[in-house]
Design an enzyme around this catalytic site. Structure first.
Site, mmCIF file in Angstrom:
data_model
loop_
_atom_site.group_PDB
_atom_site.id
_atom_site.type_symbol
_atom_site.label_atom_id
_atom_site.label_comp_id
_atom_site.label_asym_id
_atom_site.label_seq_id
_atom_site.Cartn_x
_atom_site.Cartn_y
_atom_site.Cartn_z
ATOM 1 N N ASP A 257 0.862 -1.179 0.000
ATOM 2 C CA ASP A 257 0.000 0.000 0.000
ATOM 3 C C ASP A 257 0.906 1.238 0.000
ATOM 4 O OD1 ASP A 257 -2.245 1.766 0.383
ATOM 5 O OD2 ASP A 257 -3.362 0.084 1.220
ATOM 6 N N ASP A 258 0.386 2.380 0.430
ATOM 7 C CA ASP A 258 1.181 3.609 0.352
ATOM 8 C C ASP A 258 2.443 3.503 1.220
ATOM 9 O OD1 ASP A 258 -0.874 4.644 -1.235
ATOM 10 O OD2 ASP A 258 -1.950 5.386 0.529
#
Ligand SMILES: *[C@@H]1O[C@H](CO)[C@@H](O)[C@H](O)[C@H]1NC(C)=O
Ligand SMILES: *[C@@H]1O[C@H](CO)[C@@H](O)[C@H](O)[C@H]1NC(C)=O
Ligand SMILES: *[C@@H]1O[C@H](CO)[C@@H](O)[C@H](O)[C@H]1NC(C)=O
Ligand SMILES: *[C@@H]1O[C@H](CO)[C@@H](O)[C@H](O)[C@H]1NC(C)=O
Ligand SMILES: *[C@@H]1O[C@H](CO)[C@@H](O)[C@H](O)[C@H]1NC(C)=O
Ligand SMILES: *[C@@H]1O[C@H](CO)[C@@H](O)[C@H](O)[C@H]1NC(C)=O
Ligand SMILES: *[C@@H]1O[C@H](CO)[C@@H](O)[C@H](O)[C@H]1NC(C)=O
Ligand SMILES: *[C@@H]1O[C@H](CO)[C@@H](O)[C@H](O)[C@H]1NC(C)=O
Ligand SMILES: *[C@@H]1O[C@H](CO)[C@@H](O)[C@H](O)[C@H]1NC(C)=O
Ligand SMILES: *[C@@H]1O[C@H](CO)[C@@H](O)[C@H](O)[C@H]1NC(C)=O
Length: 472
Positions: A257-258
């Site tokens: 994810d980020d």
């Protein structure tokens, strides 16, 4: 307490080992004058203990949950007497979650590996965060984090690049199979805390976010190698959430994810809680995240995000460099964002802003709560192997304003999009940008987008030279 302290005792131990001649490696590790290992931290500690003093067994199988909890409970008594450090020696230390205390350092030896327990009954349940109103995975409670602390002052988690493995596969599977009643644990979460350092560690396979400082301030995160499979769910690297004065530097993150996501609460809950994330500096940072972004702002930003300064960034095989994520109902703002110096290779998008990020805690969000996105500055960017330069999508009747982009060179991959810039409901200016930007970001001669010339107080915090003050 601390029979290992005192130079004479330590020297005595060293000479015994030298005579036995069997543990020369250990002697070589002891660099500090007192026989301990040197490290840098916001504060050094007067008292010191080793996990094995509390019954710890580093065989990778025996549970050390009690050892960690007992050790920290014991060391919490020294908070007002110079503080204490707990040393995790070489070995594999299986443990359930434990809570930190104030004026405390958790120090991991280079060959120490903390393994998170997969025994769910060891994980405490916590209420949902007030600025979120619900958990991200499930509506009601959430699991406590592996390493947790609340209402603390002066906490250090560091090492010689020792490791913590969240053994997240157990949780990822439950998440994919929709078997979660509670939101997954994070690896490290500190709430309502001040003066935090997390540094010189390798963090692996978190069940969900790796590091989640929330409602906290004065945080230094430095020299972290964070690694999760690129298809693992929600394994964000570092997520400052309603935090002030944050310094992230020299980190390398591979994530599903980020890599970094700056947040401040979700829709009506975040608006009500009203605690922004602000004064955040990110330097010398590398990200690999094929399905997510290097630095995300949002999507939960209802308490506001401002004064973010990021420079010297590298992204490789990452979906986008910087992404603003927001939606109608969020309220709040994202303003005074400054980014300078990005080296990007193999990207889907360079710049991405999304005003229709569809995720809400419940249907009760206020459709009149519009986010204010303004003062977004990007400059000095070199990107290669790019599919599309920019997707900038504001909100109709609520445009994203004062966007500035200068000195940017973008080269395409083999299959670039025909329309390189897609801008709706945004306004601003550009200079020296190739390929040429959209009409809503007209060229302005001589423009160089701003970047603050002053430095934040958190940048001038000097780390002290400390030592483990123990021989093990
Ligand atoms: C902490 O543990 C040490 C060593 O086991 C013991 O001597 C000491 O009494 C304990 N201190 C407290 C405050 O529990
Ligand atoms: C840690 O602190 C939280 C919040 O105070 C509490 O709910 C939890 O039970 C504690 N965990 C442990 C292992 O003591
Ligand atoms: C799991 O943890 C619980 C509670 O701490 C404990 O009673 C139980 O024995 C553990 N189970 C295993 C398989 O270790
Ligand atoms: C922690 O601090 C918050 C905010 O000041 C407060 O609301 C909360 O009651 C405190 N919690 C504990 C356990 O002291
Ligand atoms: C820390 O360990 C990781 C994983 O082994 C390695 O990739 C990284 O280079 C190390 N960092 C430092 C500063 O030694
Ligand atoms: C979810 O919670 C309910 C009620 O607490 C419980 O009956 C059920 O067994 C739980 N399900 C799982 C998968 O843990
Ligand atoms: C940009 O990053 C790539 C690796 O992704 C590296 O090979 C190259 O040297 C970097 N360029 C600059 C100017 O730092
Ligand atoms: C957004 O914030 C800017 C800067 O603080 C301010 O000038 C502007 O009036 C705000 N816009 C709205 C619609 O609130
Ligand atoms: C433009 O950006 C590059 C790095 O991407 C940098 O080396 C160069 O100095 C910048 N030029 C100006 C005029 O700032
Ligand atoms: C541009 O973006 C808008 C909004 O995301 C989308 O509806 C539109 O199809 C896009 N246009 C092109 C040419 O890609």
């Amino acid at each position: 307490m601390c029979p290992r302290l005192g130079n004479s005792i330590v020297i005595g131990v060293i000479s015994v080992i030298l005579i036995l001649g069997s543990e020369k490696v250990k002697v070589a590790e002891c660099k500090a004058a007192n026989g301990g290992i040197e490290y840098t931290a916001i504060n050094c500690r007067k008292h010191s203990a080793v996990l094995t003093d509390f019954g710890g067994v580093g065989d990778g199988v025996t549970s050390n949950t009690k050892a960690f909890r007992n050790a920290i409970s014991n060391l919490s008594h020294y908070a007002s007497d110079g503080g204490a450090q707990l040393i995790v020696p070489p070995g594999k230390w299986l443990t359930g979650p434990f809570n930190l205390t104030s004026h405390f350092t958790l120090f991991l030896h280079n060959k120490a590996l903390i393994l998170a327990s997969q025994n769910e009954s060891e994980w405490p349940h916590l209420p949902v965060l007030p600025s979120y109103g619900r958990g991200r995975d499930a509506p009601h409670g959430r699991f406590g984090s592996l390493i947790f602390g609340t209402n603390l002052t002066d906490v250090v988690i560091t090492g010689q690049n020792g490791s913590i493995d969240g053994q997240g596969a157990y949780w990822w599977k439950k998440f994919h199979n929709k078997k979660l009643n509670l939101t997954r644990p994070y690896m490290i979460e500190l709430m309502y805390s001040d003066q935090i350092q997390i540094s010189s560690l390798t963090l692996l396979n978190s069940p969900s976010y790796f590091i989640h400082p929330v409602y906290s301030s004065n945080i230094i995160m430095q020299g972290l190698t964070i690694n999760a499979p690129i298809n693992s769910p929600n394994t964000d690297g570092i997520d400052p959430d309603s935090c002030t004065n944050v310094r992230i530097e020299d980190c390398y993150i591979v994530s599903g994810d980020d890599c970094v996501s700056i947040k401040s609460g979700w829709d009506e809950y975040g608006i009500k809680f009203a605690m922004p994330s602000q004064h955040i500096v990110i330097k010398r940072f590398t990200c690999v995240s094929p399905d997510s972004t290097m630095i995300a702002l949002g999507s939960e930003m209802s308490g506001g995000i401002s004064d973010v300064r990021a420079e010297d960034l590298t992204a490789i095989n990452t979906e986008s460099a910087i992404r603003i994520k927001t939606a109608v109902g969020r309220g709040g703002y994202v303003k005074d964002i400054f980014v300078k110096g990005m080296n990007l290779t193999t990207m889907k998008y360079v710049f991405w802003m999304t005003g229709a990020y569809k995720s809400h805690p419940d249907p009760n969000y206020d459709p009149k709560a519009l986010p204010n996105i303004t003062g977004i500055n990007y400059r000095d960017v070199v990107a290669t192997q790019v599919m599309m330069s920019a997707r900038l999508q504001g909100i109709s009747n609520n445009p994203f304003t004062n966007i500035c982009i200068s000195n940017v060179t973008i080269q395409f991959n083999e299959k670039p999009k025909k329309h390189q810039w897609n801008c709706t409901d945004v306004s601003g200016v550009t200079n020296k940008v190739t390929p040429p930007p959209c009409e809503s970001l007209p060229e302005k001669e001589q423009l160089q987008c701003p970047f603050p010339t002053n430095s934040l107080p958190i940048e001038s915090v000097k780390l002290k030279s400390c030592s483990t003050n123990a021989f093990f």
